[in-house]
Design a protein around this motif. Sequence first.
Motif, PDB file in Angstrom:
ATOM      1  N   TRP A   1     121.905 -16.749  -2.156  1.00 49.49           N
ATOM      2  CA  TRP A   1     120.838 -15.769  -2.329  1.00 49.49           C
ATOM      3  C   TRP A   1     121.231 -14.678  -3.313  1.00 49.49           C
ATOM      4  O   TRP A   1     120.389 -14.125  -3.996  1.00 49.49           O
ATOM      5  N   ALA A   2     122.546 -14.376  -3.392  1.00 50.26           N
ATOM      6  CA  ALA A   2     122.969 -13.222  -4.176  1.00 50.26           C
ATOM      7  C   ALA A   2     124.104 -13.505  -5.148  1.00 50.26           C
ATOM      8  O   ALA A   2     124.155 -12.906  -6.207  1.00 50.26           O
TER       9      ALA A   2
ATOM     10  N   ALA B   1     117.484 -14.394  -4.846  1.00 48.72           N
ATOM     11  CA  ALA B   1     116.601 -13.293  -4.467  1.00 48.72           C
ATOM     12  C   ALA B   1     115.678 -12.858  -5.602  1.00 48.72           C
ATOM     13  O   ALA B   1     114.526 -12.505  -5.356  1.00 48.72           O
ATOM     14  N   ASP B   2     116.158 -12.914  -6.824  1.00 50.54           N
ATOM     15  CA  ASP B   2     115.342 -12.440  -7.953  1.00 50.54           C
ATOM     16  C   ASP B   2     114.331 -13.470  -8.446  1.00 50.54           C
ATOM     17  O   ASP B   2     113.581 -13.218  -9.392  1.00 50.54           O
TER      18      ASP B   2
ATOM     19  N   TYR C   1     112.499 -14.838  -3.428  1.00 48.39           N
ATOM     20  CA  TYR C   1     112.186 -14.039  -2.243  1.00 48.39           C
ATOM     21  C   TYR C   1     110.717 -13.652  -2.241  1.00 48.39           C
ATOM     22  O   TYR C   1     110.246 -12.907  -3.097  1.00 48.39           O
TER      23      TYR C   1
ATOM     24  N   TRP D   1     113.931  -4.314  -4.475  1.00 51.34           N
ATOM     25  CA  TRP D   1     115.387  -4.274  -4.636  1.00 51.34           C
ATOM     26  C   TRP D   1     115.930  -5.451  -5.445  1.00 51.34           C
ATOM     27  O   TRP D   1     116.965  -5.318  -6.105  1.00 51.34           O
ATOM     28  N   ALA D   2     115.272  -6.611  -5.410  1.00 53.72           N
ATOM     29  CA  ALA D   2     115.722  -7.764  -6.208  1.00 53.72           C
ATOM     30  C   ALA D   2     114.910  -7.882  -7.494  1.00 53.72           C
ATOM     31  O   ALA D   2     115.086  -8.836  -8.244  1.00 53.72           O
TER      32      ALA D   2
END
Length: 180
Positions: free
Chosen positions: A53-54, A74-75, A78, A93-94
């Motif tokens: 995810w990150a 995430a970018d 999500y 946030w992403a």
Amino acid sequence: HIGGDESPVTEKPDYNYFVERVQAIVQKHGKRMMGWDEIVTAEIDSTAIAQVWANKENGQQGIARGMKLILSPADRAYLDMKYDSSSTYGYTWAGLIPVDVGYDWDPEEYFLKEHVLGLDAPLWSETIAELDELEYLAFPRLLGYAELGWTVQDKRDWATYRVRLGRQAPFLERMNVNFY
């Protein structure tokens, strides 16, 4: 899925000890452990699945240890991210994830498909109070993620998908789906 992310105050030896203990419990019950990509820092075996995810480097580390991956960058994936700065619901946030950004990426640019079990489009619901808020965040991006997961890259392109996606609006309206 054991989670295993967002534990920045836990000392690394304590974190690894926890993940390793959890893997033993999961395996004792005949199950296969999955966790967010941070789990690869622990001494776990290749049967574990890392959900990236990150941190792409964690995914590479998992592959080097023989693990399989689930992709949820995430970018890109999500569903709880805003579409644009005027979106009513969601986080930033992403980054912002407009429909085209959510659709127009190639999972194999992250990792080769032989290492990937599939994709996941998470939608964290702590800020959602009503079903129509969830629908707004999920649709129409969720339709694109389904195609992304089931269709090879050379059969996908934004220009034709955009037209096909537009044709889904009457169906979504008939189903009373609150879509973006």
